[in-house]
Design a protein around this motif. Structure first.
Motif, PDB file in Angstrom:
ATOM      1  N   LYS A   1       6.195  12.583   8.065  1.00  0.00           N
ATOM      2  CA  LYS A   1       6.441  11.328   7.912  1.00  0.00           C
ATOM      3  C   LYS A   1       5.524  11.068   6.464  1.00  0.00           C
ATOM      4  N   ILE A   2       5.763  10.678   5.771  1.00  0.00           N
ATOM      5  CA  ILE A   2       4.906  10.021   4.425  1.00  0.00           C
ATOM      6  C   ILE A   2       4.456   8.736   4.558  1.00  0.00           C
ATOM      7  N   ILE A   3       3.850   7.954   4.347  1.00  0.00           N
ATOM      8  CA  ILE A   3       3.441   6.801   3.837  1.00  0.00           C
ATOM      9  C   ILE A   3       2.162   6.996   2.699  1.00  0.00           C
ATOM     10  N   THR A   4       2.324   6.133   1.875  1.00  0.00           N
ATOM     11  CA  THR A   4       1.237   5.772   1.399  1.00  0.00           C
ATOM     12  C   THR A   4       1.244   4.269   0.984  1.00  0.00           C
ATOM     13  N   THR A   5      -0.257   3.718   0.238  1.00  0.00           N
ATOM     14  CA  THR A   5      -1.117   2.890   0.792  1.00  0.00           C
ATOM     15  C   THR A   5      -1.382   2.428  -1.170  1.00  0.00           C
ATOM     16  N   GLU A   6      -0.810   1.869  -1.838  1.00  0.00           N
ATOM     17  CA  GLU A   6      -0.996   1.614  -3.409  1.00  0.00           C
ATOM     18  C   GLU A   6      -1.674   0.510  -3.089  1.00  0.00           C
ATOM     19  N   ASP A   7      -2.243   0.489  -5.160  1.00  0.00           N
ATOM     20  CA  ASP A   7      -1.883  -0.768  -6.000  1.00  0.00           C
ATOM     21  C   ASP A   7      -1.942  -0.778  -7.721  1.00  0.00           C
TER      22      ASP A   7
ATOM     23  N   ASN B   1      -2.202  -5.755  -0.665  1.00  0.00           N
ATOM     24  CA  ASN B   1      -2.246  -7.489  -1.180  1.00  0.00           C
ATOM     25  C   ASN B   1      -4.175  -7.935  -0.862  1.00  0.00           C
ATOM     26  N   HIS B   2      -4.587  -7.907  -2.193  1.00  0.00           N
ATOM     27  CA  HIS B   2      -6.123  -8.232  -1.358  1.00  0.00           C
ATOM     28  C   HIS B   2      -6.596  -9.632  -1.473  1.00  0.00           C
ATOM     29  N   LYS B   3      -5.763 -10.821  -1.491  1.00  0.00           N
ATOM     30  CA  LYS B   3      -5.368 -12.217  -1.387  1.00  0.00           C
ATOM     31  C   LYS B   3      -5.466 -11.693   0.639  1.00  0.00           C
ATOM     32  N   VAL B   4      -4.693 -11.432   0.234  1.00  0.00           N
ATOM     33  CA  VAL B   4      -4.693 -11.340   2.519  1.00  0.00           C
ATOM     34  C   VAL B   4      -5.345 -10.560   3.622  1.00  0.00           C
TER      35      VAL B   4
ATOM     36  N   THR C   1      -6.443  -4.446   1.819  1.00  0.00           N
ATOM     37  CA  THR C   1      -6.905  -3.358   1.681  1.00  0.00           C
ATOM     38  C   THR C   1      -6.668  -1.842   1.794  1.00  0.00           C
ATOM     39  N   PHE C   2      -7.099  -1.499   1.056  1.00  0.00           N
ATOM     40  CA  PHE C   2      -6.912   0.243   0.926  1.00  0.00           C
ATOM     41  C   PHE C   2      -7.249   0.765   2.215  1.00  0.00           C
ATOM     42  N   ALA C   3      -8.522   0.593   2.324  1.00  0.00           N
ATOM     43  CA  ALA C   3      -9.125   0.300   4.471  1.00  0.00           C
ATOM     44  C   ALA C   3      -8.131   0.028   5.020  1.00  0.00           C
ATOM     45  N   ALA C   4      -7.912  -1.562   4.889  1.00  0.00           N
ATOM     46  CA  ALA C   4      -7.457  -2.721   6.312  1.00  0.00           C
ATOM     47  C   ALA C   4      -5.896  -1.468   6.381  1.00  0.00           C
ATOM     48  N   SER C   5      -5.463  -1.082   5.515  1.00  0.00           N
ATOM     49  CA  SER C   5      -3.997  -0.377   5.447  1.00  0.00           C
ATOM     50  C   SER C   5      -3.996   0.814   5.620  1.00  0.00           C
ATOM     51  N   LEU C   6      -4.775   1.613   6.093  1.00  0.00           N
ATOM     52  CA  LEU C   6      -5.289   3.135   6.050  1.00  0.00           C
ATOM     53  C   LEU C   6      -5.570   2.555   7.470  1.00  0.00           C
ATOM     54  N   ARG C   7      -6.173   1.746   8.537  1.00  0.00           N
ATOM     55  CA  ARG C   7      -6.218   1.862   9.829  1.00  0.00           C
ATOM     56  C   ARG C   7      -4.746   1.457  10.167  1.00  0.00           C
TER      57      ARG C   7
END
Length: 627
Positions: free
Chosen positions: A405-411, A426-429, A432-438
């Protein structure tokens, strides 16, 4: 101009193309070539088992001499021949579609048969005085260009030797005798753009004079606007077509970025091709379309056209000449108006494969081992536009399987990857990279890709994910592989965390590839090349090195495409010890080199010795290992 072309004559069992008889005008062939348009071209005989063509214009199109006898077409080829003749009576197109010759060879053969000279624009001294008083609409309508005066007549270039109306129009406009010459379509189009500017025909209101070309660009998402005055101006046919032409030209030129810049003196258009910006000629009158162009692009990217005070980012999905393209749009207010940069992502050019992107075999084997580890961090470093994302996507494609299983978080998410779960930051909501990584860690992944490690929180979350048994890929902005350790330390990550989780760092750059059609072998002067060039290896190898020249195939640049040079640092016990001791980047680099690491500079020299690129390219993108 000669007006006699071969005319087909039909018989019961076979069809002969007999030279010397005027060709009656048919579909796609203009009247005036020895006959009137009222007389249709005779049909081919019904369904013979094969058709025999005697040597004539068609034989010239396939490089046959008149004494070569005959050649045959089988039933399938004959059926195709009938279809082409019914649609288009042009024999050169007939030969091209039958696969008998290339377009260039066919045009040369037709020109020779008609007694016309094929010219190379680089071999002619243009007389731009011929353009004075010459209507631009005739140039764009017929795709012709007045070159120079020769004797009592004017040489006029055309890409269609059958277009008599174009030559008549040129003669009337110049008021002098005209001598037509033939130029290849791409060269003629470039000549017109160079001297009249990209979009000149739009600026002069020539939409009604040409066939509708808006179909070349098709929007893949619904285009809406707010009905304002600016939106209405952006919907004018001339503005729509001008924007479409900019996008089409950029895709055809293989541009990665389009820069539309506003300056006090007017608008400037530049394309980044193979990593280098190239200015595109535009007519001065295009400046009055500046605001409408910006508004049109904002509408396509779903941005607020009324907001001109803050930067905005958007995306356009479209199809250009049948190719699906994503365009990332960035708008920034400047001193003299808004400037736009568009990143072009051509999905037809995608090839996510480590070998496919040109990774050398020795680097590939080591990097493949790294990305197959069960846990740890692998970083890819380099400046913007150095191919980091492509390398990571290729790495994911290499290890992707049903049991991983592979998950990416990108901007932003640049390309959709089948079978991989991708998250758009989505920085507006607050995503962020850190929040999505958690949150990703709660989805039980095996491999995680973080678009970029930009701050301490993201770096710490990446190290924690690695320590809990996950494989983490990410990018970092450093000049070389050894600099990754100090960069993470500068963010605030503890050295022991870096040394215990980081498994490898791949630094990379992109160098332009020499055009194989025109590259020139040469012997460099020893005193004029860098001191670290492997001169002894060059002399021992016996292989030539090359320099750029320039030709039609590469748009006279000398290069076509790019390829990576790589520096792979694998972390071992000695590197971990140095990282724990907060060693400098230079100390880590020396240790890694001593242990067998090949630097970016050395990788570049290998490309030079292999004939892929030039000494100048390596100097442009790398620095010496001793400085």
């Amino acid at each position: 101009m000669p007006t006699h072309l071969p005319q087909p004559t039909t018989h019961t069992n076979q069809t002969h193309w007999t030279p010397g008889i005027p060709f009656k005008a048919g579909p796609g062939l203009p009247a005036g070539h020895g006959a009137t348009a009222a007389v249709p071209a005779p049909a081919l005989a019904p369904s013979p088992p094969e058709v025999i063509f005697k040597p004539n214009l068609l034989s010239k199109l396939i490089n046959m001499e008149p004494t070569a006898g005959t050649f045959t077409l089988d039933a399938a080829a004959l059926q195709q021949a009938r279809a082409i003749q019914n649609r288009d009576g042009r024999l050169d197109r007939f030969a091209i579609e039958l696969g008998l010759n290339s377009a260039e060879e066919a045009l040369r053969a037709v020109s020779a048969t008609l007694g016309l000279q094929v010219v190379d624009p680089t071999s002619i001294t243009l007389d731009l005085n011929c353009l004075e008083g010459f209507p631009a609409k005739i140039i764009h309508r017929h795709t012709i260009f007045p070159l120079c005066v020769e004797g009592e007549s004017v040489l006029v270039a055309t890409a269609n030797p059958f277009d008599l109306q174009a030559i008549d129009a040129a003669g009337s406009a110049l008021g002098k005798p005209v001598t037509p010459v033939v130029m290849f379509p791409d060269e003629l189009a470039k000549l017109i753009k160079t001297h009249l500017g990209l979009g000149a025909e739009t600026v002069e209101g020539l939409i009604a004079l040409q066939t509708d070309q808006n179909g070349e660009v098709e929007m893949l998402e619904e285009v809406t606007d707010d009905g304002s005055e600016a939106a209405e101006a952006a919907k004018q046919a001339s503005v729509v077509r001008l924007v479409n032409e900019i996008l089409t030209e950029a895709v055809d030129a293989r541009a990665s970025d389009v820069h539309i810049e506003t300056h006090e003196g007017g608008i400037k258009l530049r394309y980044r091709i193979d990593g280098v910006l190239q200015k595109q000629p535009t007519p001065p009158e295009i400046d009055r379309f500046r605001n409408a162009i910006v508004s049109r692009l904002k509408i396509l990217a779903k941005l607020n056209i009324a907001e001109k005070r803050v930067p905005q980012d958007g995306r356009i999905k479209l199809r250009v000449s049948g190719r699906e393209v994503d365009v990332r749009v960035s708008v920034i207010p400047m001193l003299f108006g808004e400037s736009i940069v568009m990143r072009i992502l051509d999905k037809n050019k995608l090839e996510f494969s480590l070998r496919g992107i040109g990774m050398p075999e020795d680097i590939y084997r080591e990097f493949r081992q790294l990305i197959s580890l069960p846990h740890g961090i692998v970083l890819v470093t380099g400046p913007t536009g150095s191919g980091k994302t492509t390398t990571l996507y290729s790495a994911l494609a290499e290890i992707k399987s049903e049991d991983t299983k592979i998950i990416t978080t990108e901007d932003p998410i640049e390309y959709h990857l089948d079978g991989i779960n991708q998250i758009q930051v989505n920085h507006k909501v607050g995503l962020t990279f850190a929040a999505s990584l958690r949150s990703i860690l709660r989805h039980d992944p095996d491999v995680i890709l973080v678009g970029e490690i930009r701050d301490l929180e993201t770096a710490e979350n990446a190290t924690q994910a690695s320590l809990t048994g996950h494989m983490v890929f990410s990018t970092l902005h450093t000049n070389d592989a050894a600099g990754a350790f100090m960069r993470l330390g500068d963010m605030g990550v503890e050295p022991f965390l870096v040394s215990s989780t980081l498994e490898g760092v791949l630094a990379q750059r992109l160098v332009r590839v020499l055009c194989k059609e025109c590259r020139e072998p040469y012997v460099p002067v020893h005193d004029e090349i860098p001191e670290d060039f492997p001169w002894e290896q060059y002399q021992a190898g016996g292989q030539p090195i090359y320099r750029a020249a320039g030709c039609r195939a590469c748009r006279n640049v000398g290069y076509r495409g790019r390829v990576g040079i790589y520096e792979l640092l694998r972390v071992n016990d000695e590197i971990r010890r140095l990282a724990n001791e907060r060693a400098t980047t230079l100390e880590i680099q020396k240790a890694a080199t001593r242990l067998g690491m090949k630097t970016l500079r050395q990788s570049g020299w290998e490309r030079v010795l292999g004939g892929s690129t030039t000494i100048e390219e390596v100097i442009r993108v790398t620095k010496t290992d001793h400085g």
